[in-house]
Design a protein around this motif. Structure first.
Motif, PDB file in Angstrom:
ATOM      1  N   UNK A  58      10.858  -0.798 -16.766  1.00 35.94           N
ATOM      2  CA  UNK A  58      10.025  -0.611 -15.582  1.00 35.94           C
ATOM      3  C   UNK A  58      10.945  -0.388 -14.384  1.00 35.94           C
ATOM      4  N   UNK A  59      10.759   0.739 -13.704  1.00 39.07           N
ATOM      5  CA  UNK A  59      11.545   1.058 -12.519  1.00 39.07           C
ATOM      6  C   UNK A  59      10.681   1.950 -11.630  1.00 39.07           C
ATOM      7  N   UNK A  60      11.298   2.584 -10.634  1.00 41.87           N
ATOM      8  CA  UNK A  60      10.559   3.570  -9.841  1.00 41.87           C
ATOM      9  C   UNK A  60      11.113   4.960 -10.125  1.00 41.87           C
ATOM     10  N   UNK A 119      15.245  -9.392 -16.447  1.00 40.80           N
ATOM     11  CA  UNK A 119      15.781  -8.748 -15.246  1.00 40.80           C
ATOM     12  C   UNK A 119      17.097  -8.030 -15.530  1.00 40.80           C
ATOM     13  N   UNK A 120      17.006  -6.770 -15.879  1.00 44.22           N
ATOM     14  CA  UNK A 120      18.195  -5.997 -16.197  1.00 44.22           C
ATOM     15  C   UNK A 120      19.111  -5.837 -14.980  1.00 44.22           C
ATOM     16  N   UNK A 121      18.522  -5.552 -13.819  1.00 46.27           N
ATOM     17  CA  UNK A 121      19.273  -5.445 -12.560  1.00 46.27           C
ATOM     18  C   UNK A 121      18.254  -5.334 -11.436  1.00 46.27           C
ATOM     19  N   UNK A 122      18.737  -5.179 -10.201  1.00 45.61           N
ATOM     20  CA  UNK A 122      17.811  -4.975  -9.092  1.00 45.61           C
ATOM     21  C   UNK A 122      17.088  -3.642  -9.224  1.00 45.61           C
ATOM     22  N   UNK A 123      17.596  -2.769 -10.076  1.00 44.74           N
ATOM     23  CA  UNK A 123      17.030  -1.424 -10.194  1.00 44.74           C
ATOM     24  C   UNK A 123      15.962  -1.299 -11.270  1.00 44.74           C
ATOM     25  N   UNK A 124      15.913  -2.221 -12.220  1.00 46.12           N
ATOM     26  CA  UNK A 124      14.910  -2.139 -13.269  1.00 46.12           C
ATOM     27  C   UNK A 124      14.763  -3.471 -13.986  1.00 46.12           C
ATOM     28  N   UNK A 126       0.837  -1.205   0.000  1.00 44.89           N
ATOM     29  CA  UNK A 126       0.000   0.000   0.000  1.00 44.89           C
ATOM     30  C   UNK A 126       0.873   1.257   0.000  1.00 44.89           C
ATOM     31  N   UNK A 127       1.974   1.216   0.776  1.00 48.97           N
ATOM     32  CA  UNK A 127       2.790   2.428   0.931  1.00 48.97           C
ATOM     33  C   UNK A 127       3.866   2.587  -0.134  1.00 48.97           C
ATOM     34  N   UNK A 128       4.483   1.484  -0.561  1.00 50.60           N
ATOM     35  CA  UNK A 128       5.603   1.582  -1.489  1.00 50.60           C
ATOM     36  C   UNK A 128       5.239   2.262  -2.815  1.00 50.60           C
ATOM     37  N   UNK A 129       4.081   1.955  -3.443  1.00 51.84           N
ATOM     38  CA  UNK A 129       3.737   2.657  -4.683  1.00 51.84           C
ATOM     39  C   UNK A 129       3.542   4.159  -4.508  1.00 51.84           C
ATOM     40  N   UNK A 130       3.283   4.595  -3.275  1.00 48.92           N
ATOM     41  CA  UNK A 130       3.136   6.028  -3.000  1.00 48.92           C
ATOM     42  C   UNK A 130       4.506   6.667  -2.792  1.00 48.92           C
ATOM     43  N   UNK A 131       5.367   5.989  -2.019  1.00 45.17           N
ATOM     44  CA  UNK A 131       6.690   6.526  -1.713  1.00 45.17           C
ATOM     45  C   UNK A 131       7.614   6.441  -2.921  1.00 45.17           C
ATOM     46  N   UNK A 132       7.564   5.307  -3.622  1.00 44.13           N
ATOM     47  CA  UNK A 132       8.418   5.096  -4.800  1.00 44.13           C
ATOM     48  C   UNK A 132       7.540   4.667  -5.977  1.00 44.13           C
ATOM     49  N   UNK A 133       6.856   5.606  -6.599  1.00 43.70           N
ATOM     50  CA  UNK A 133       5.923   5.257  -7.679  1.00 43.70           C
ATOM     51  C   UNK A 133       6.631   4.574  -8.847  1.00 43.70           C
ATOM     52  N   UNK A 134       5.906   3.663  -9.473  1.00 41.74           N
ATOM     53  CA  UNK A 134       6.445   2.975 -10.657  1.00 41.74           C
ATOM     54  C   UNK A 134       6.420   3.911 -11.857  1.00 41.74           C
ATOM     55  N   UNK A 163      12.788   6.918  -8.424  1.00 45.15           N
ATOM     56  CA  UNK A 163      14.149   7.130  -7.933  1.00 45.15           C
ATOM     57  C   UNK A 163      15.175   6.300  -8.693  1.00 45.15           C
ATOM     58  N   UNK A 164      14.680   5.329  -9.482  1.00 48.62           N
ATOM     59  CA  UNK A 164      15.545   4.404 -10.233  1.00 48.62           C
ATOM     60  C   UNK A 164      16.495   3.657  -9.292  1.00 48.62           C
ATOM     61  N   UNK A 165      16.000   3.358  -8.098  1.00 50.12           N
ATOM     62  CA  UNK A 165      16.741   2.597  -7.103  1.00 50.12           C
ATOM     63  C   UNK A 165      15.883   1.422  -6.654  1.00 50.12           C
ATOM     64  N   UNK A 166      16.387   0.207  -6.857  1.00 49.59           N
ATOM     65  CA  UNK A 166      15.651  -1.024  -6.534  1.00 49.59           C
ATOM     66  C   UNK A 166      14.243  -0.993  -7.138  1.00 49.59           C
ATOM     67  N   UNK A 167      14.192  -0.518  -8.372  1.00 56.09           N
ATOM     68  CA  UNK A 167      12.909  -0.395  -9.050  1.00 56.09           C
ATOM     69  C   UNK A 167      12.369  -1.677  -9.641  1.00 56.09           C
ATOM     70  N   UNK A 168      13.153  -2.763  -9.637  1.00 57.22           N
ATOM     71  CA  UNK A 168      12.633  -4.043 -10.135  1.00 57.22           C
ATOM     72  C   UNK A 168      11.433  -4.504  -9.318  1.00 57.22           C
ATOM     73  N   UNK A 169      11.355  -4.060  -8.062  1.00 58.33           N
ATOM     74  CA  UNK A 169      10.235  -4.457  -7.199  1.00 58.33           C
ATOM     75  C   UNK A 169       8.906  -3.911  -7.708  1.00 58.33           C
ATOM     76  N   UNK A 170       8.932  -2.941  -8.627  1.00 59.41           N
ATOM     77  CA  UNK A 170       7.684  -2.376  -9.158  1.00 59.41           C
ATOM     78  C   UNK A 170       6.861  -3.402  -9.933  1.00 59.41           C
ATOM     79  N   UNK A 171       7.501  -4.494 -10.365  1.00 58.63           N
ATOM     80  CA  UNK A 171       6.725  -5.500 -11.091  1.00 58.63           C
ATOM     81  C   UNK A 171       5.737  -6.213 -10.155  1.00 58.63           C
TER      82      UNK A 171
END
Length: 294
Positions: A206-208, A239-244, A170-178, A210-218
Motif C-alpha cells: 500500500x502506497x500512493x 511498516x516497510x518504510x515511511x513510503x509504503x 479530503x484533499x490528500x487522496x485526490x492529490x496523492x491517490x492510494x 508517487x510512492x513518496x510517504x505513501x504509508x499515510x494511505x493507511x
C-alpha cells in the motif's frame, strides 16, 4: 586531511563566484525525518524564494579521491540547473487557508524518533506514530514542491487541528491517490524480473501513486476497509518504510512476534535511517473496522 565543513565552505565560495549576481549559495543544516540531520549546500536563484538543497556527502568522498574542486562545483551547478525553481511561491497565497486547503497532504512518521521536531509542527498522534501535515505546490514543468506545515503558518491560518485534519483527508487522496499492488509486482519492477517468476507469499504493498510517504494511505477513508472486504479477511500491516506498508492477510498461521522481529531486523539492516517508520506490527480487524498495534 580537509574536513567536511571546510569542503562545503570551499564549494560554496566556488558556486558564488560562478553565479555572481544570478544566485546565492550557502552552507545549510537540514533536519530530516527520525532526527537525522546533515549539512549540505543550498542554492537560490535571484527572483525566487525557493532553494535547491543538495546532499554533498557523495561529492566529498569523490573530492577526497581526486581532489578537483572545480569538478565538484561544475557537477553541483549541473544538478541545480536541472532541479532548480525559476519561480517564487506567493506568500500571500500561503497565508490564505481557503486557497491552501486543497493542497494539503500528509506524512506518517514515528512519534518517538521525531519528538523534538514535532514540537514545531502541528500533528496528530496515531498509536506510536504521528500524522504530519504538508502542502503540495504543483508546478507545470517543475513537478511537486512539498513542504511541511509549520506551527507559525498553522496559527496564521486561524483554524483548529480538527479542521486541518478533516481538510487534509479530503484533499490528500485526490492529490496523492492510494494504490495497492502485489508485492512481487513492485519487487519485479525493481529487479527487472517477471512477476510470476518470484515465489513470494501473497503480500500487497500500500502506497500512493508517487510512492513518496505513501504509508499515510493507511489512514485514507475506506482504503483498509475496502481491501479487507475484497479479500474477505482481516490482515496484518507491516511498516516497510515511511513510503509504503505491506498488507498480509490473516490466514491463521502467521506469528506476530516473528513478524515484529523481522520488521526490526529489516529496519536495522535494509532501511535508510530517515525512512524507518516503526518496529511495530499492526492489525486491521475487519469486524471492528479498526487498526490496532500488536
Amino acid at each position: 586531511m580537509q574536513d567536511y565543513k571546510d569542503f562545503l565552505e570551499e564549494v560554496k565560495d566556488g558556486l558564488n563566484a560562478y553565479y555572481k549576481e544570478e544566485g546565492k549559495a550557502t552552507v545549510t543544516k537540514v533536519e530530516k525525518n527520525n532526527d537525522v540531520n546533515y549539512y549540505g549546500i543550498s542554492i537560490r536563484n535571484n527572483g525566487s524564494n525557493i532553494s535547491t538543497v543538495i546532499h554533498m556527502e557523495g561529492e566529498f568522498e569523490r573530492y577526497r579521491s581526486d581532489g578537483i574542486l572545480e569538478d565538484v562545483v561544475k557537477r553541483v551547478v549541473q544538478f541545480h540547473e536541472a532541479h532548480s525553481a525559476h519561480f517564487s511561491i506567493d506568500t500571500e497565497t500561503l497565508r490564505d487557508y481557503e486557497k491552501m486547503k486543497g493542497r494539503l497532504t500528509c506524512k506518517l512518521v514515528n512519534y518517538e524518533r521525531n519528538e523534538k521536531r514535532l514540537r514545531s509542527l502541528p500533528h496528530v498522534r496515531y498509536m506510536d506514530l504521528a500524522v504530519v501535515f504538508c502542502c503540495d505546490m504543483m508546478r507545470t514543468g517543475f513537478g511537486a514542491a512539498s513542504f511541511e506545515v509549520q506551527e507559525k503558518l498553522f496559527e496564521g491560518w486561524g483554524i483548529d487541528l480538527d479542521t486541518l485534519t478533516a481538510d487534509t483527508f479530503r484533499s490528500s487522496p485526490v492529490i496523492r491517490p492510494a494504490k495497492i499492488c502485489r508485492i512481487e509486482e513492485m519487487i519485479g519492477r525493481l529487479m527487472k524480473e517477471p512477476a510470476d517468476a518470484l515465489c513470494i507469499p501473497e503480500m500487497y504493498v500500500l502506497t500512493n501513486d508517487q510512492e513518496q510517504y505513501g504509508a499515510s494511505c493507511l489512514l485514507y477513508p475506506n482504503v483498509l476497509k475496502d481491501f479487507a472486504d475484497e479479500k474477505e479477511c482481516s490482515f496484518y500491516i507491516l511498516p516497510s518504510s515511511v513510503h509504503e506498508v505491506i498488507l498480509l492477510g490473516d490466514v491463521g498461521h502467521y506469528d506476530p512476534k516473528m513478524m515484529a522481529d523481522m520488521v526490526r531486523e529489516i529496519n536495522t539492516a535494509e532501511v535508510e535511517d530517515t525512512e524507518v517508520l516503526s518496529d511495530a506490527v499492526y492489525y486491521y480487524d475487519r469486524v471492528e473496522e479498526r487498526v490496532i498495534r500488536l
